[in-house]
Design an enzyme around this catalytic site. Sequence first.
Site, PDB file in Angstrom:
ATOM      1  N   GLY A 164       0.822  -1.216   0.000  1.00 52.02           N
ATOM      2  CA  GLY A 164       0.000   0.000   0.000  1.00 52.02           C
ATOM      3  C   GLY A 164       0.849   1.256   0.000  1.00 52.02           C
ATOM      4  O   GLY A 164       0.412   2.310   0.484  1.00 52.02           O
ATOM      5  N   ASP A 190      -1.073   6.850   3.480  1.00 52.31           N
ATOM      6  CA  ASP A 190      -0.145   6.527   4.566  1.00 52.31           C
ATOM      7  C   ASP A 190       1.188   6.024   4.013  1.00 52.31           C
ATOM      8  O   ASP A 190       2.245   6.277   4.601  1.00 52.31           O
ATOM      9  CB  ASP A 190      -0.752   5.438   5.477  1.00 52.31           C
ATOM     10  CG  ASP A 190      -1.941   5.965   6.252  1.00 52.31           C
ATOM     11  OD1 ASP A 190      -2.303   7.154   6.079  1.00 52.31           O
ATOM     12  OD2 ASP A 190      -2.522   5.196   7.043  1.00 52.31           O
ATOM     13  N   ALA A 231      -1.785  -2.142   2.579  1.00 51.07           N
ATOM     14  CA  ALA A 231      -2.624  -2.301   1.379  1.00 51.07           C
ATOM     15  C   ALA A 231      -4.019  -2.794   1.755  1.00 51.07           C
ATOM     16  O   ALA A 231      -4.172  -3.720   2.557  1.00 51.07           O
ATOM     17  CB  ALA A 231      -1.972  -3.276   0.402  1.00 51.07           C
ATOM     18  N   GLN A 282      -8.533  -2.434   0.295  1.00 52.03           N
ATOM     19  CA  GLN A 282      -9.659  -1.686  -0.276  1.00 52.03           C
ATOM     20  C   GLN A 282     -10.150  -0.896   0.928  1.00 52.03           C
ATOM     21  O   GLN A 282     -10.803  -1.445   1.809  1.00 52.03           O
ATOM     22  CB  GLN A 282     -10.707  -2.654  -0.820  1.00 52.03           C
ATOM     23  CG  GLN A 282     -11.800  -2.021  -1.658  1.00 52.03           C
ATOM     24  CD  GLN A 282     -12.561  -0.905  -0.954  1.00 52.03           C
ATOM     25  OE1 GLN A 282     -12.181   0.280  -1.035  1.00 52.03           O
ATOM     26  NE2 GLN A 282     -13.618  -1.237  -0.263  1.00 52.03           N
ATOM     27  N   THR A 334      -8.263  -0.634  12.337  1.00 50.24           N
ATOM     28  CA  THR A 334      -9.015   0.624  12.180  1.00 50.24           C
ATOM     29  C   THR A 334     -10.068   0.841  13.262  1.00 50.24           C
ATOM     30  O   THR A 334     -10.620  -0.132  13.815  1.00 50.24           O
ATOM     31  CB  THR A 334      -9.729   0.613  10.805  1.00 50.24           C
ATOM     32  OG1 THR A 334     -10.748   1.610  10.789  1.00 50.24           O
ATOM     33  CG2 THR A 334     -10.385  -0.722  10.505  1.00 50.24           C
ATOM     34  N   GLU A 371     -12.920   1.589  12.578  1.00 57.99           N
ATOM     35  CA  GLU A 371     -14.161   1.018  12.025  1.00 57.99           C
ATOM     36  C   GLU A 371     -14.508  -0.298  12.716  1.00 57.99           C
ATOM     37  O   GLU A 371     -15.641  -0.767  12.627  1.00 57.99           O
ATOM     38  CB  GLU A 371     -14.033   0.801  10.520  1.00 57.99           C
ATOM     39  CG  GLU A 371     -14.218   2.053   9.694  1.00 57.99           C
ATOM     40  CD  GLU A 371     -15.657   2.573   9.686  1.00 57.99           C
ATOM     41  OE1 GLU A 371     -16.563   1.828   9.320  1.00 57.99           O
ATOM     42  OE2 GLU A 371     -15.852   3.741  10.064  1.00 57.99           O
ATOM     43  N   TYR A 379     -16.299  -3.497   4.932  1.00 58.50           N
ATOM     44  CA  TYR A 379     -14.919  -3.077   5.209  1.00 58.50           C
ATOM     45  C   TYR A 379     -14.562  -3.371   6.677  1.00 58.50           C
ATOM     46  O   TYR A 379     -13.525  -3.961   6.974  1.00 58.50           O
ATOM     47  CB  TYR A 379     -14.772  -1.574   4.921  1.00 58.50           C
ATOM     48  CG  TYR A 379     -13.465  -0.998   5.427  1.00 58.50           C
ATOM     49  CD1 TYR A 379     -12.282  -1.139   4.708  1.00 58.50           C
ATOM     50  CD2 TYR A 379     -13.407  -0.315   6.657  1.00 58.50           C
ATOM     51  CE1 TYR A 379     -11.079  -0.610   5.189  1.00 58.50           C
ATOM     52  CE2 TYR A 379     -12.216   0.208   7.134  1.00 58.50           C
ATOM     53  CZ  TYR A 379     -11.062   0.064   6.400  1.00 58.50           C
ATOM     54  OH  TYR A 379      -9.868   0.574   6.882  1.00 58.50           O
ATOM     55  N   LYS A 409     -11.727  -5.978   8.158  1.00 60.69           N
ATOM     56  CA  LYS A 409     -10.599  -5.562   8.995  1.00 60.69           C
ATOM     57  C   LYS A 409     -10.612  -6.301  10.342  1.00 60.69           C
ATOM     58  O   LYS A 409      -9.576  -6.509  10.955  1.00 60.69           O
ATOM     59  CB  LYS A 409     -10.620  -4.046   9.209  1.00 60.69           C
ATOM     60  CG  LYS A 409     -10.173  -3.263   7.984  1.00 60.69           C
ATOM     61  CD  LYS A 409      -8.649  -3.321   7.797  1.00 60.69           C
ATOM     62  CE  LYS A 409      -8.164  -2.512   6.626  1.00 60.69           C
ATOM     63  NZ  LYS A 409      -6.704  -2.454   6.497  1.00 60.69           N
ATOM     64  N   HIS A 411      -7.371   9.400   9.866  1.00 61.78           N
ATOM     65  CA  HIS A 411      -6.284  10.374   9.711  1.00 61.78           C
ATOM     66  C   HIS A 411      -6.242  10.799   8.258  1.00 61.78           C
ATOM     67  O   HIS A 411      -6.372   9.999   7.347  1.00 61.78           O
ATOM     68  CB  HIS A 411      -4.957   9.817  10.210  1.00 61.78           C
ATOM     69  CG  HIS A 411      -4.664   8.431   9.774  1.00 61.78           C
ATOM     70  ND1 HIS A 411      -5.217   7.317  10.365  1.00 61.78           N
ATOM     71  CD2 HIS A 411      -3.889   7.973   8.763  1.00 61.78           C
ATOM     72  CE1 HIS A 411      -4.797   6.241   9.754  1.00 61.78           C
ATOM     73  NE2 HIS A 411      -3.987   6.600   8.766  1.00 61.78           N
ATOM     74  N   ARG A 418      -4.758  12.680   0.846  1.00 60.50           N
ATOM     75  CA  ARG A 418      -5.932  11.822   1.018  1.00 60.50           C
ATOM     76  C   ARG A 418      -6.660  11.623  -0.319  1.00 60.50           C
ATOM     77  O   ARG A 418      -6.791  12.563  -1.114  1.00 60.50           O
ATOM     78  CB  ARG A 418      -6.860  12.526   2.015  1.00 60.50           C
ATOM     79  CG  ARG A 418      -8.054  11.741   2.505  1.00 60.50           C
ATOM     80  CD  ARG A 418      -7.695  10.467   3.147  1.00 60.50           C
ATOM     81  NE  ARG A 418      -8.556  10.113   4.264  1.00 60.50           N
ATOM     82  CZ  ARG A 418      -8.809   8.857   4.622  1.00 60.50           C
ATOM     83  NH1 ARG A 418      -8.291   7.838   3.960  1.00 60.50           N
ATOM     84  NH2 ARG A 418      -9.571   8.601   5.667  1.00 60.50           N
TER      85      ARG A 418
END
Length: 339
Positions: free
Chosen positions: A8, A13, A83, A85, A127, A129, A151, A155, A181, A186
């Site tokens: 990624g 990041d 890395a 999605q 995350t 999330e 997502y 994760k 962040h 971004r």
Amino acid sequence: MKIALITGITGQDGYFLTKLLLEKNYEIHGIVRRNSQNSLGNLDYLTNSEKEKLNIHWGDITDNLFMDSIIKKIKPDEVYHLAAQSFVGFSFENPKFTYDVNIGGTLNVVNAVKEYSSDSKVYFAATSELFGKVQEIPQKETTSFYPRSPYGVSKLAGFWTIKNYRESYDLFMSNGILFNHESEMRGPEFVTRKITLSVAKISKGIQECLELGNLDAKRDWGYAKDYVEGMWKILQHDEADDFVLSTNETYTVRNFVELAFKFAGINIMWEGCGINEVGKDSKSGKILVKVNPAFFRPAEVELLIGDHSKAKSILGWEPKTKFEELVEIMVKKDLERIN
Ligand code: NAP
Ligand code: GDD
């Protein structure tokens, strides 16, 4: 010289982490997906001398043969597995693809380390999330998880894969549970950058209006440059562990909009409610912000606010950039780019 592998590396990041590790004199290897333009994404913003120091490997984390061969060849001291999605909205439309990349890809990375380079330390980009429909305020390492999107679920599988490999095979694998962040690098579909790009265009008269979904969602927004420092600190710690990185403050999307327009010299006044709410230029009365239900999500994460006290006491990590400074950095950079 320490060797780092970044998956990624072309993302937000990846860009800031590359700059940090170059300063620290690492030998850097990065995985980049093949694309028809041979584009290096955000790495194109590095100087030529910075770019020349990078070792780029073209490949995809969903390809286990590729991941095995890279890890076997490089035997990195540190792997930063970024890395993914990473767009929550897109994950509702493409859950299978999101699972394939975020779960299958993560399994390929950690399994390659287990088989071919068991001394490598691995950082996984978990995350906030994971907290989703929050079970506690503020959220910390011990807060129960309740993901609200494909997502988030993907994760969660990544988080537990890291923990399971750490406990089962005595590997150094750590989770960074990072709250939102943002930065001038971004991606343009995330709400902060969508706002700052639109504000820049509207103030230059090349866009009429900004259309958004849920204006009342609350996020704990920090600056990506501060957060990659935390990722590095997580891997310098003497034992693998899981850490929350956050600012411990929360703001609404609406707050972000108001402040971004303010930095472009426009004062926003709200009128109406629900999907009929609009944001007007207080001087001209022109409508500059509208609500468009197309940007609502099937399930929303309404409130995120973190508690980074564990990272502060164990790693000595703290964010440096305040919310106002972050918004100013992003608006200024987008105004500069539009000019
Ligand atoms: P980003 O800008 O979307 O970058 C994602 C990176 O992953 C890009 O380099 C992308 O390559 C790469 N990638 C995607 N699928 C791949 C695949 N199949 N094979 C190889 N590379 C692939 O995300 P970010 O904001 O930098 O975030 C980095 C990580 O932290 C992500 O895992 C994200 O989920 C997680 N995270 C982010 C935040 C945040 O607020 N930014 C917070 C918590 C966690 P392309 O350039 O080719 O698309
Ligand atoms: N993207 C977007 N576009 N979001 C909008 C919009 C819009 O037009 N209008 C309102 N929002 C709201 C979303 O519903 C969400 O509540 C909030 O703005 C933030 O959305 P995003 O910027 O897309 O980020 P995110 O919080 O869903 O996900 C980001 O942060 C996570 C960490 O909490 C991503 O970077 C994830 O990869 C990361 O894990």
